[in-house]
Design an enzyme around this catalytic site. Structure first.
Site, PDB file in Angstrom:
ATOM      1  N   TRP A  88       0.863  -1.184   0.000  1.00 30.58           N
ATOM      2  CA  TRP A  88       0.000   0.000   0.000  1.00 30.58           C
ATOM      3  C   TRP A  88       0.892   1.224   0.000  1.00 30.58           C
ATOM      4  CZ3 TRP A  88      -0.134   3.918   3.732  1.00 30.58           C
ATOM      5  CH2 TRP A  88      -1.040   4.954   3.432  1.00 30.58           C
TER       6      TRP A  88
ATOM      7  N   GLU B 144      -2.964  -3.010  -2.759  1.00 29.75           N
ATOM      8  CA  GLU B 144      -4.115  -2.432  -2.054  1.00 29.75           C
ATOM      9  C   GLU B 144      -4.443  -1.028  -2.548  1.00 29.75           C
ATOM     10  OE1 GLU B 144      -5.468  -1.426   2.575  1.00 29.75           O
ATOM     11  OE2 GLU B 144      -3.399  -1.984   2.114  1.00 29.75           O
TER      12      GLU B 144
ATOM     13  N   LYS C 241      -6.941   2.607  -2.504  1.00 27.17           N
ATOM     14  CA  LYS C 241      -7.550   3.506  -1.528  1.00 27.17           C
ATOM     15  C   LYS C 241      -8.225   4.645  -2.269  1.00 27.17           C
ATOM     16  CE  LYS C 241      -6.611   5.716   2.923  1.00 27.17           C
ATOM     17  NZ  LYS C 241      -5.607   5.985   3.964  1.00 27.17           N
TER      18      LYS C 241
ATOM     19  N   ASP D 237      -9.640  -3.278   1.452  1.00 28.29           N
ATOM     20  CA  ASP D 237      -9.714  -2.722   2.801  1.00 28.29           C
ATOM     21  C   ASP D 237     -11.091  -2.114   3.005  1.00 28.29           C
ATOM     22  OD1 ASP D 237      -9.556  -0.555   4.881  1.00 28.29           O
ATOM     23  OD2 ASP D 237      -7.495  -1.273   5.049  1.00 28.29           O
TER      24      ASP D 237
ATOM     25  N   HIS E   2     -11.328   1.723   2.628  1.00 33.74           N
ATOM     26  CA  HIS E   2     -10.652   2.402   1.523  1.00 33.74           C
ATOM     27  C   HIS E   2     -11.558   2.736   0.349  1.00 33.74           C
ATOM     28  CE1 HIS E   2      -6.184   1.491   2.609  1.00 33.74           C
ATOM     29  NE2 HIS E   2      -6.870   2.000   3.612  1.00 33.74           N
TER      30      HIS E   2
ATOM     31  N   HIS F  31      -8.611  -6.589   4.460  1.00 31.94           N
ATOM     32  CA  HIS F  31      -8.311  -5.790   5.643  1.00 31.94           C
ATOM     33  C   HIS F  31      -9.646  -5.393   6.250  1.00 31.94           C
ATOM     34  CE1 HIS F  31      -3.914  -4.321   4.860  1.00 31.94           C
ATOM     35  NE2 HIS F  31      -4.006  -5.617   5.070  1.00 31.94           N
TER      36      HIS F  31
ATOM     37  N   ASP G 184     -11.862   6.710   6.399  1.00 38.13           N
ATOM     38  CA  ASP G 184     -11.025   5.561   6.742  1.00 38.13           C
ATOM     39  C   ASP G 184     -10.424   5.740   8.135  1.00 38.13           C
ATOM     40  OD1 ASP G 184      -9.573   3.179   6.458  1.00 38.13           O
ATOM     41  OD2 ASP G 184      -7.857   4.236   5.587  1.00 38.13           O
TER      42      ASP G 184
ATOM     43  N   ASP H 131     -10.389   3.681  10.708  1.00 33.68           N
ATOM     44  CA  ASP H 131      -9.791   2.486  11.309  1.00 33.68           C
ATOM     45  C   ASP H 131     -10.212   2.281  12.756  1.00 33.68           C
ATOM     46  OD1 ASP H 131      -8.205   1.234   9.197  1.00 33.68           O
ATOM     47  OD2 ASP H 131      -7.032   3.075   9.211  1.00 33.68           O
TER      48      ASP H 131
ATOM     49  N   ASP I  89      -7.244  -4.459  10.150  1.00 31.81           N
ATOM     50  CA  ASP I  89      -6.498  -3.204  10.043  1.00 31.81           C
ATOM     51  C   ASP I  89      -7.270  -2.097  10.752  1.00 31.81           C
ATOM     52  OD1 ASP I  89      -4.812  -1.155   9.462  1.00 31.81           O
ATOM     53  OD2 ASP I  89      -5.115  -1.168   7.301  1.00 31.81           O
TER      54      ASP I  89
END
Length: 419
Positions: free
Chosen positions: A185, A226, A228, A259, A262, A286, A294, A296, A326
Site C-alpha cells: 500500500w 491495495e 484507496k 480494505d 478504503h 483488511h 477511513d 480504522d 487493520d
C-alpha cells in the site's frame, strides 16, 4: 466444563441440527480460518525505526491511552496477552518499520536478519507471519509520493524497499511453513486538482513490475496490492485507485487487497469479493470499521463484518481469501482493541458457518424470496452464542466478557508502569 455451558451447548446442537447444521463440523471449519492480527494496533503505527517520528501517509491514530508498547519485547508481550484471550488459529501481520537492529537500517537495506526475533517468536507461538513494506513516515515520502515519484532516485529507493521486503516475506514463509502475504500500500496522491493523472500511474505500473520481477516460491510468499479512495492530504487524487489495482492484480495475477475503509462510505467490500474472485487468484481482506472516512475504528460484529464472513463461507473461499485486520485506536486499551476486533471477526465467521446456506440457495433459485428473507432473519435468533462459548472453552479462552478482567490485571501490573 460448567453445567450451564454444557446445557446451552446441547440445546444449541439440537436447534441447529433442526435446520440441517452440524455444529461440530462448523467448529472444525472455523479452525481452518486463521485471522491475521496487525501488530500496529499495539503502538499506534510507531514502529521501531523512529518511534518518536510522526505518522504520515494520510492516516491517523487518534487518542493517547497510556501503556503503548515502546519496543519489540513489550509489543510481543502485549500480543501474547491478547492472543491468550482469542480462540482458534491466528497469524501476525508485520510492517517493515517493526525491524530490530542495534544500528540504523535504511529501508532499502532491510534483511531477514532484522526480523529473526519475530520469526523465533512466531515459531514458539505457532503463528504464521505476514508482511508489508512501509511506504510512509519517512523523509523520502514527505512530499506524498513513493513508487510513483517523478524523481528516479526516490522512486528507485522505494522499489528497492519493496524488493527487500519481498525477500523478508519469503523468509517468513520458508521458516514457518506457511506463505506470508505481503501487501503493498502506498500513500501516493495529491491534495488538489490534478492535471496529469496518467503519468504517476504509468510510473507506478512500471515500478510494481520491477518490484515483483524476482521470482519467489509461492509456497513462501504471496504478493498483494491495495487500493484507496483518498487520504488526509490526498483528497483529490490517489495514484493507486481501485481501478488501477484491480487491473494490475488481474493482469499480473497477484492477490488483491480489499480494505473495508478504503472506499466511498456507501460502498462495502463484501459486495466486491465475488466480483474480484472471478479475475484474481487470491484476495487479502483488511477488515476494519470506517466511521465517515477511513478512520480504522475497532471492528464490530456489525452487518458488514458479518457480510464479509458470509461471502467467504458461502462461496467456499477458505483457500483463496486471507483474512487480515487493520484498525488502530489509541483512545482505548490497545490489548482490548485487539481482543474485541479479532473475536468479532471470528464470531462473524462462526455465524456464517452456522447458516443453512444450501437451503437458502434452493429458496433463492426457486424465486421464493419471502422464505429466503424469513429464514435469514430467523437464523439471527438461533443460539450461536452457545456454540461460540464452547469453541472458546475448547481453546482455553474466556467465553464471555471475563477476558476483560485479564486485560485490566495486565494493565495494572504491566501497562501502568510504562512511561
Amino acid at each position: 466444563m460448567t453445567t450451564q455451558l454444557e446445557q446451552a451447548w446441547e440445546l444449541a446442537k439440537q436447534r441447529f441440527a433442526a435446520v440441517g447444521i452440524d455444529v461440530e463440523e462448523a467448529l472444525r471449519q472455523l479452525d481452518r480460518l486463521p485471522v491475521s492480527m496487525h501488530c500496529w494496533q499495539g503502538d499506534d503505527v510507531s514502529g521501531f525505526e523512529n518511534p518518536e517520528g510522526s505518522l504520515t501517509g494520510g492516516i491517523q491514530a487518534t487518542g493517547n491511552y497510556p501503556g503503548k508498547a515502546r519496543n519489540a519485547s513489550e509489543l510481543r508481550a502485549d500480543l501474547e496477552q491478547a492472543m491468550r484471550l482469542i480462540p482458534g488459529p491466528k497469524r501476525l501481520n508485520l510492517h517493515a518499520i517493526y525491524l530490530e537492529s542495534d544500528t540504523p537500517v535504511s529501508r532499502d537495506q532491510i534483511k531477514p536478519e532484522h526480523f529473526k526475533n519475530w520469526v523465533e517468536w512466531a515459531k514458539a507461538n505457532q503463528l504464521g507471519l505476514d508482511f508489508n513494506p512501509s511506504c510512509f513516515s519517512h523523509p523520502l515520502s514527505a512530499d506524498g509520493f513513493t513508487l510513483s515519484h517523478a524523481d528516479d532516485s526516490i522512486r528507485q529507493f522505494w522499489i528497492d524497499h519493496c524488493k527487500a521486503s519481498r525477500r523478508v516475506s519469503a523468509y517468513f514463509g520458508e521458516q514457518l511453513g506457511t506463505p506470508s502475504v505481503m501487501n503493498i500500500w502506498i500513500p501516493d496522491g495529491m491534495k488538489d486538482i490534478t492535471v496529469d493523472r496518467l503519468a504517476p500511474r504509468q510510473r507506478l505500473l512500471a515500478a510494481l513490475d520491477e518490484v515483483i520481477s524476482e521470482k519467489l516460491n509461492p509456497a513462501h510468499h504471496i504478493d498483494a496490492v491495495e487500493s484507496k479512495l483518498f487520504g488526509i492530504g490526498a483528497e483529490s487524487y490517489t495514484v493507486g485507485s481501485n481501478e488501477f489495482y484491480m487491473g494490475y492484480a488481474t493482469s499480473r495475477q497477484t492477490a488483491l487487497c480489499l480494505d473495508a475503509g478504503h472506499f466511498h462510505p456507501t460502498e462495502v467490500i463484501s459486495d466486491k469479493i465475488s466480483a474480484a474472485m472471478l479475475y484474481v487468484p487470491q484476495l487479502l481482506l483488511h477488515v476494519s470499521r470506517p466511521v465517515r472516512w477511513d478512520s480504522d475504528h475497532v471492528v464490530l460484529l456489525d452487518d458488514e463484518t458479518q457480510a464479509i464472513a458470509s461471502e467467504i463461507v458461502r462461496h467456499d473461499l477458505f483457500d483463496r481469501v486471507h483474512i487480515g485486520l487493520d484498525f488502530f485506536d489509541a483512545s482505548i486499551n490497545r490489548i482490548a482493541a485487539w481482543v474485541i476486533g479479532t473475536r468479532n471477526m471470528k464470531k462473524a465467521l462462526l455465524r456464517a458457518l452456522l447458516e443453512p446456506t444450501a437451503e437458502l440457495r434452493k429458496l433463492e433459485a426457486a424465486g421464493d424470496y419471502t422464505a429466503r428473507l424469513a429464514l435469514l432473519e430467523e437464523q439471527k435468533s438461533l443460539p450461536w452464542q452457545a456454540v461460540w462459548e464452547m469453541y472458546c472453552q475448547r481453546h482455553d479462552t474466556p467465553a464471555g466478557s471475563e477476558w476483560l478482567e485479564s486485560v485490566r490485571a495486565y494493565e495494572k501490573e504491566i501497562l501502568s508502569r510504562r512511561g
